[in-house]
Design an enzyme around this catalytic site. Sequence first.
Site, PDB file in Angstrom:
ATOM      1  N   ASP A  61     -45.486 -50.839  51.400  1.00  0.00           N
ATOM      2  CA  ASP A  61     -44.433 -49.872  51.081  1.00  0.00           C
ATOM      3  C   ASP A  61     -44.452 -48.651  51.993  1.00  0.00           C
ATOM      4  OD1 ASP A  61     -43.330 -51.450  49.160  1.00  0.00           O
ATOM      5  OD2 ASP A  61     -44.220 -50.397  47.459  1.00  0.00           O
ATOM      6  N   GLY A  62     -45.630 -48.276  52.493  1.00  0.00           N
ATOM      7  CA  GLY A  62     -45.706 -47.160  53.431  1.00  0.00           C
ATOM      8  C   GLY A  62     -44.921 -47.444  54.700  1.00  0.00           C
ATOM      9  N   ASN A  92     -37.757 -42.707  47.650  1.00  0.00           N
ATOM     10  CA  ASN A  92     -38.587 -42.812  46.446  1.00  0.00           C
ATOM     11  C   ASN A  92     -38.470 -41.572  45.564  1.00  0.00           C
ATOM     12  OD1 ASN A  92     -39.689 -45.338  46.418  1.00  0.00           O
ATOM     13  ND2 ASN A  92     -41.658 -44.748  47.255  1.00  0.00           N
ATOM     14  N   ARG A 141     -41.883 -22.918  34.057  1.00  0.00           N
ATOM     15  CA  ARG A 141     -43.218 -22.494  34.449  1.00  0.00           C
ATOM     16  C   ARG A 141     -44.167 -23.678  34.285  1.00  0.00           C
ATOM     17  NH1 ARG A 141     -42.902 -16.910  31.092  1.00  0.00           N
ATOM     18  NH2 ARG A 141     -41.270 -18.149  30.099  1.00  0.00           N
ATOM     19  N   ASN A 167     -43.379 -40.811  39.439  1.00  0.00           N
ATOM     20  CA  ASN A 167     -42.565 -40.413  38.295  1.00  0.00           C
ATOM     21  C   ASN A 167     -43.034 -41.084  37.012  1.00  0.00           C
ATOM     22  OD1 ASN A 167     -39.924 -39.472  36.942  1.00  0.00           O
ATOM     23  ND2 ASN A 167     -39.749 -41.687  36.821  1.00  0.00           N
ATOM     24  N   LYS A 168     -43.303 -42.368  37.076  1.00  0.00           N
ATOM     25  CA  LYS A 168     -43.773 -43.098  35.890  1.00  0.00           C
ATOM     26  C   LYS A 168     -45.133 -42.579  35.444  1.00  0.00           C
ATOM     27  CE  LYS A 168     -45.168 -47.694  34.274  1.00  0.00           C
ATOM     28  NZ  LYS A 168     -46.609 -47.372  34.109  1.00  0.00           N
ATOM     29  N   SER A 169     -46.002 -42.234  36.414  1.00  0.00           N
ATOM     30  CA  SER A 169     -47.362 -41.813  36.072  1.00  0.00           C
ATOM     31  C   SER A 169     -47.393 -40.494  35.308  1.00  0.00           C
ATOM     32  CB  SER A 169     -48.211 -41.697  37.346  1.00  0.00           C
ATOM     33  OG  SER A 169     -47.859 -40.555  38.102  1.00  0.00           O
ATOM     34  N   ALA A 206     -46.870 -31.103  34.312  1.00  0.00           N
ATOM     35  CA  ALA A 206     -47.731 -30.163  33.574  1.00  0.00           C
ATOM     36  C   ALA A 206     -47.029 -28.844  33.269  1.00  0.00           C
ATOM     37  CB  ALA A 206     -49.015 -29.900  34.373  1.00  0.00           C
TER      38      ALA A 206
END
Length: 269
Positions: A45-46, A120, A146, A162-164, A183
């Site tokens: 994929d890279g 991506n 924030r 995104n899923k992670s 977070a």
Amino acid sequence: MTFSLFETSLDTDNKKIKDALECLLEAGLVYDEENPDIILFFGGDGTFLRCVQANLNRLNSIYLLGIAMGGTCFYYDYDIDHVATLVKDLLGEECFYINLPLLKLEVMSKGESSMHYAVNDIRIMSEEKTIKAHIAIGYDELEYYRGSGLCFATPSGSTGFNKSIGGAILDESIPGFTMSEIAPMNNYMVSSLRSPLVLRKDKNVDVIFEKCPPFKILYDNNVIDGEGIEALTVTLSTKKVRLARSPRYSFGEHISSLLLKEGDDGGDY
């Protein structure tokens, strides 16, 4: 049908790669560096992400097709040991082509702007201090954010970082993108959206930073130092990656094979 190779410095002494190229040429495909119908790339994929960035100016007039060499291969349906199947599908016109949208990122700094594109995701991340920013959709303010950062993802990129972080997985047929918080702060004084947000293709998200700490913007496999950046806008670009896929490709099966362990039915609720 004409083709060219991405990364022509490829190790053509590698027997498998050499055999693959000979198979393509013997089948009647013509190598054309200047005006290819398809650009082939070997790797993972890279390699695909580098190929997209290297061909941004002609994405709407070419097709991309990957041959996997191991590693994570979300964008590949053929591997180096099955090039004969690829040739059969191409010449039999059995391959189909999907359009993968790109995210467009406009970065504003000191009165100047620059454009960047990602197939991506785009991540705004600070590892040291809290990012403070006003987030607006169009002209309507969504929130005063924030936290440690934000992630914007295309449907094809929604299964990655995104899923992670708990973001939504979008079906690749959906013409939109998603925004997820990284977070976010949440206490009795501060609250945030705390849910992935799915946006349609004509929406744009503006992020206006306030006293921003050192941070980085990561888009695909590229990095921008955030120093001096005052604001940015993310939207879906009119540029698209036209990716050739096998007639045996299924989005659901592909997701399952890449993201679930073999024999894992999701467990009991």
